[in-house]
Design an enzyme around this catalytic site. Structure first.
Site, PDB file in Angstrom:
ATOM      1  N   LYS A  52      25.292  19.444 -10.750  1.00  0.00           N
ATOM      2  CA  LYS A  52      24.691  20.162 -11.882  1.00  0.00           C
ATOM      3  C   LYS A  52      24.791  19.326 -13.155  1.00  0.00           C
ATOM      4  CE  LYS A  52      25.512  24.577  -9.669  1.00  0.00           C
ATOM      5  NZ  LYS A  52      26.361  25.767  -9.482  1.00  0.00           N
ATOM      6  N   GLN A  96      31.690  28.377 -11.698  1.00  0.00           N
ATOM      7  CA  GLN A  96      31.456  28.061 -10.294  1.00  0.00           C
ATOM      8  C   GLN A  96      32.277  29.004  -9.401  1.00  0.00           C
ATOM      9  OE1 GLN A  96      29.169  25.632  -9.253  1.00  0.00           O
ATOM     10  NE2 GLN A  96      29.526  26.584  -7.251  1.00  0.00           N
ATOM     11  N   ASP A 119      23.106  32.019 -14.524  1.00  0.00           N
ATOM     12  CA  ASP A 119      23.165  32.265 -13.080  1.00  0.00           C
ATOM     13  C   ASP A 119      22.505  33.602 -12.737  1.00  0.00           C
ATOM     14  OD1 ASP A 119      24.189  30.196 -11.570  1.00  0.00           O
ATOM     15  OD2 ASP A 119      26.282  30.690 -11.995  1.00  0.00           O
TER      16      ASP A 119
END
Ligand code: NDP
Length: 293
Positions: A52, A96, A119
């Site tokens: 990322k 994460q 997200d």
């Protein structure tokens, strides 16, 4: 049969974003920013965060990675997120997953400001998604819709069967495709492990989305001729012929099913690369919203 090349489309999206980010820098003297938080030493999570970060660098998005030890307390993680919530240089925050067991994932997701939840996991954004309001779409489902769009695969009035009902793939993609909108407007069936005769449902699919987490679970006898296959699964199976001793396969038996399909995503190189591309897209969109134009 057409192979849906997610790697190529993801590259196109990154290229488009790179140009847009360049324009933003010229116009406003600033660029979108993404903060990634990694707690602990999970090797897969470390790889994802690195990918990322690299993708951000490629398109010119400012990125910060906070690596915290596994024993970090929930309170300390919450404080860090709150700091990013009020940081003007940061437009997107991602934590994460999975997190160590002593930290509540729900609590952490709910701490992220919905306006920076790139997200798309915050309940506010998930609720907006269900009622069809503008929101951040979770990255993998967003990538799936983008693949369908860019390959001009009609969804309106089509029967989409989603196998899997997770909060990150199955539920959001089903709800997105259900919306009365362009690129959606489908008739959607969602299946899960309680389905007694899964084939009864999958065999009627015009578009089959497999998000199960079981290697080669969908076989040729379970689908009809001409089906569009979107294989979300990423499964490691032993393969002594490779250097690593394993290879990645999807939830669909690619070799057999591709003979009946009109379109199919490979694994790897299908849905996978789209997830990060759409994370960057969401970060860009968050920046644009923050400008209040
Ligand atoms: P989850 O494990 O959270 O969900 C799996 C779903 O599959 C559940 O709803 C489960 O049903 C259902 N299921 C399991 N067995 C069966 C069965 N025998 N028949 C019907 N349904 C079944 O997985 P995720 O959604 O997180 O991920 C799915 C796959 O996609 C994984 O391989 C994962 O690695 C991959 N993935 C890939 C991404 C990408 O970027 N390409 C991103 C995210 C995930 P039930 O709810 O009843 O348990």
């Amino acid at each position: 049969m057409t192979l849906i090349d997610g790697k190529k489309i993801a590259k196109e999206i990154r290229f488009e974003l790179k140009e847009k980010v360049f324009d933003l820098r010229q116009k406003y003297g600033t660029v979108p920013g993404l903060a990634a938080v990694l707690v602990g030493e999970n090797p897969a999570s470390q790889v994802y965060v690195r990918m990322k970060q690299r993708a951000c660098e490629e398109v010119g998005i400012y990125s910060v990675v906070e690596k915290l030890p596994a024993e970090t307390s929930e309170e300390d993680l919450i404080s860090l997120i709150e700091r990013f919530n009020s940081d003007k240089k940061i437009n997107g925050i991602l934590v994460q997953l999975p997190l160590p067991e002593h930290i509540s994932e729900n609590k952490i997701i709910e701490t992220i400001s919905p306006s920076k939840d790139v997200d798309g996991f915050h309940p506010v954004n998930m609720g907006n998604l269900v009622i069809g309001k503008e929101t951040f779409y979770p990255c993998t489902p967003y990538g799936i819709l983008e693949l369908l769009k860019r390959y001009r695969i009609e969804t309106k009035g089509k029967h989409v069967v989603v196998v899997g009902r997770s909060n990150i793939v199955g539920k959001p993609v089903a709800n997105m495709l259900l919306q009365k909108k362009e690129g959606a407007n489908a008739i959607v069936t969602v299946c899960h492990s309680a389905a007694k005769d899964l084939k009864k449902y999958t065999a009627t699919a015009d578009i089959l989305i497999a998000a199960i987490g079981r290697p080669k679970f969908i076989t040729a006898d379970m689908v009809k001729d001409g089906v569009v296959i979107i294989d979300v699964g990423i499964n490691r199976v032993e393969d002594k012929s490779t250097e690593k001793g394993y290879k990645l396969v999807g939830d669909v038996d690619f070799e057999e099913v591709s003979r009946k399909a009109s379109f199919i995503t490979p694994v790897p190189g299908g849905v996978g690369p789209m997830t990060i591309a759409m994370l960057l897209q969401n970060t860009y969109e968050s920046f644009i919203k923050s400008l209040n134009l």
